[in-house]
Write an enzyme that holds these catalytic residues in place. Sequence first.
Site, short mmCIF file in Angstrom:
data_model
loop_
_atom_site.label_atom_id
_atom_site.label_comp_id
_atom_site.label_asym_id
_atom_site.label_seq_id
_atom_site.Cartn_x
_atom_site.Cartn_y
_atom_site.Cartn_z
N VAL A 291 10.17 9.11 6.65
CA VAL A 291 9.24 8.06 6.91
C VAL A 291 8.54 7.69 8.04
O VAL A 291 7.47 7.41 7.89
CB VAL A 291 10.28 6.77 6.56
CG1 VAL A 291 9.46 5.37 6.48
CG2 VAL A 291 10.87 6.72 5.02
N ALA A 292 9.08 7.78 9.08
CA ALA A 292 8.51 7.85 10.43
C ALA A 292 7.26 9.00 10.51
O ALA A 292 6.27 8.60 11.16
CB ALA A 292 9.55 7.84 11.59
N GLU A 296 1.44 8.81 6.77
CA GLU A 296 0.62 8.09 5.42
C GLU A 296 -0.36 7.06 5.68
O GLU A 296 -1.19 6.71 4.88
CB GLU A 296 1.89 7.48 4.61
CG GLU A 296 2.34 6.29 4.98
CD GLU A 296 3.35 6.10 6.26
OE1 GLU A 296 3.62 7.53 6.56
OE2 GLU A 296 3.47 5.08 6.97
N ASP A 338 -41.02 3.61 10.22
CA ASP A 338 -42.44 3.03 10.02
C ASP A 338 -42.98 2.50 11.35
O ASP A 338 -42.19 2.42 12.28
CB ASP A 338 -42.07 1.80 9.43
CG ASP A 338 -42.14 1.90 7.74
OD1 ASP A 338 -42.42 3.13 7.33
OD2 ASP A 338 -41.74 0.97 6.97
N ASN A 717 8.26 4.11 14.88
CA ASN A 717 7.34 4.23 13.82
C ASN A 717 6.53 2.95 13.99
O ASN A 717 5.25 2.91 13.99
CB ASN A 717 7.82 4.61 12.54
CG ASN A 717 6.68 4.96 11.73
OD1 ASN A 717 5.72 5.51 12.10
ND2 ASN A 717 6.87 4.42 10.42
#
Length: 894
Positions: A291-292, A296, A338, A717
């Site tokens: 997870v850490a 993601e 322009d 994390n």
Amino acid sequence: MTKTDTSKENSTLFHAQSIDKSVEMLKTNLSSGLSENEAQQRLSTYGPNQLKAHNRKSIFKMFLAQLQDALIYVLFAAVVITMFMGEYLDGIIIIIVILINATLGVVQEIRAGNAIEALRKMATPKALVKRDNQVKEIGSEDVVPGDIVILDAGRYIPADLRLVESANLQIDESALTGESVAAEKDASAVFSEDYIPLGDRVNLAYMSTLVTYGRGIGVVTGTGTNTEVGKIADILSQDSETKTPLEVRLDQLGKTLGKAALAICVLIFIISFFQGRDLTEMFLTSVSLAVAAIPEGLAAIVAVVLSIGVTKMAKQNAIIKRLPAVETLGSVNIVCSDKTGTLTQNKMTVQEFFTFTDKTQKVEDQSDLSAEAHLLSSAMVLASDATLENGDSTGDPTEIALLQLADDLKIDRAALSSSQPRIDEKAFDSNRKMMSTLHQQEDKFVIYAKGAIDSIILKCKHIVEDGEIIPLTETHKTILSDAADAMSDKALRTLAVAYKPLEKQIDTENFERNLVMIGVVGMIDPPREEVKDAIATAKEAGISTIMITGDHKNTALAIAKELGIASKRSEATTGAAINNMSREELESHIEEYKVFARVSPEHKVNIVKAFRAKGNIVSMTGDGVNDAPSLNAADIGVAMGIEGTDVAKNASDMILADDNFSTIIAAIEQGRNIYNNIKKSVIFLLACNVGEVITMLVAIGVGLPIPLIATQLLWINLLTDTLPAVALGMDPGDKDVMKEKPRPLNDNFFSHGAGRRVILAGILMGILTIVAFVSGYYLHGYSPFADNIPENIEEYARTLAFLTIIGCQLFYSFSFRHEYKSIFRIGFFSNKYLFGSVVVGLLLQLIVLYVPFMTEAFKLQAVGIKEWLGVFVLSIIPLLANEVVKVFTRRKIQ
Ligand code: ATP
């Protein structure tokens, strides 16, 4: 009038009603419009004039979405198992950390969403309505049934309308009917049958369609979802969220790296199994590491950094309409602009005029006007749409200058207009470069036509000189063009005017034939002051500025030279010259030109395509109805916010709120900085994740106890994936970013050694953490490989590892502020967010370490000053190592 009866009326009736009946049914007044009070009341009855807003996700749903990840499910399962085994505290901590993480994710998502929503609002079109007898511009969502709406070329139709006036009005209804040819409208038509196809109802105009030509007035019959377009469901869902290419690429990268991280976690688990470690603990640790370590959040960081960046850009007048444009902006190497209003001030003043009788004259010298000078100025006034009363003006600055000329020459404009009322007109368009109007003078008629000299002269067969109309000869043409060239060489913008007396009224198609040339005016339009510097900055940044203008070649070149765009005559060409080139020829010569004069919108598309064919990344400006194709063809289409039409804005990627060239260059600078900031955040996140994985893999691989437990991994994390990563994304721009060449569009994040840096930094952080961990044992006289080590010694060693890895990551974040400039030069405090987040990070460490409950929860041991010193020394090593690497990088660059 109730809500239901309007919808019924709207769906069937208005095309079959006369103008008077429609106005009566809608309870409004054609000459004065609704009163502001009535409009407010109707707004509360009918609601705002918008198609159903994109349903924003509820906060709860966003929160759930943050947790919808297979790994989080596994982690929750692992937590439940741990709790069953009696480790309540661990389980609760893990759940809390995950919930905090998800909450922070939601906060970021809302912030990013709000920023984008605010931008969308800035880019929504305005409507011109008549209320309380005054014409005003209001937000199109405030338009109500019964409002009188004024339409002109380039405008969006804000709601469904019954037309009450139409002058050559043409509307592009392709958004509604799919028909690509613009529909010609006729307000006077009344249909007897109820059911005729939408596209044939020429007396109606529909919301979201675009006026491509002419003028008109309409009364609103339905707003919001109570319109034809409101009934089409799929148009409503058009504004679904889209990800930028960068977000998509990073999503993919995150997935690939995630798989690698997952594989390593599985490997760690397998190794632990063979080493005979406690499997439940190892399972929880491996899942937490996954997870850490799985990146993601990469795309989420991009979204946050982008939204912060585009909000800042909007404050500096560059409104980004499509987010991917930010990424492309940093790669732009050709800016086509322009001239009028963008490079120049668009504040025009007529300085000289020429007639065949007077020859060239200065305006200020006039006391006794010749008949031709009088005719010239009168014709210019009568063929203009602008207004100028008591110093207040509306309309085209070119025309305002013409009205001012008449005032300077003491011509009574009011008397002129009432003695020769306009009865018909052929509107200006930038392909013809002219416009003409038909006037009644007692029982006779006159046509006045004004425009570019080369366009007008082609329509002339005669000239007027000393009160006589005589045939136009080659000598006249030479005299005229010499006079015009002399004006153009002084950077004056020239405009010719012709006329034709008539006995009888004629059709618009025949207006511009056999005209009588009267003369030319020359007006000054000074360059914007800040533009010269912006062009020089652009040059240093490897960006060429190209002038594209409808104006005369000499005028354009004179201004281009003054601004530093061009230096020699051969760098200027014209639309006519482009017409004589094949596509291949244009492509092979395109990079020789800096000024394209007398071009029409069609040429613009060919110019953009030719530059792109040579591998350039091109930005193109536009304002008119016909500019949409070139804005679409460019890598970055830039529309003018003030002078630009809704059509141009719709086709653009970015809108300049101040119509200023310098804003484009400032936006490119911002684009480069935003890209760099995203890169800093992403590389930082990945380096930290690699550090965590290396620590765990090496320690377990060599048979050490686990250096960081599940709760600690998740805490790390939480700390580094959020605050410092976002703070790096908010880094103030590097002032030298415009001294670098544009970044190639397909440049990879990991080029220029960034990938290597991630791995090396990760390894270094891993090694330092393990050193801290191992020394924790030795400091108390234990070997980490020994059996039966007391629990407090293990906790003490882990505390050192925990503090070291967080310290390494927090300090190392400073080093990311610049790829090769030393942080000691940039300064630690110049990004106050980053400094703040490092301080907050360190304070949180103190809390987990010294608040007894937290110390226990994270299984830590309070440590003394000696340990802190040791941790500090280890923690600054990655920062210092990177600074040393930068010294070598700098040497290589210089
Ligand atoms: P740029 O393309 O740089 O904005 P521009 O204003 O000259 O410059 P256009 O608006 O396409 O470009 O005009 C082209 C030419 O048409 C001008 O150079 C001028 O000769 C003529 N023109 C411009 N405005 C008017 C007007 N209101 N009436 C008649 N002719 C005009």
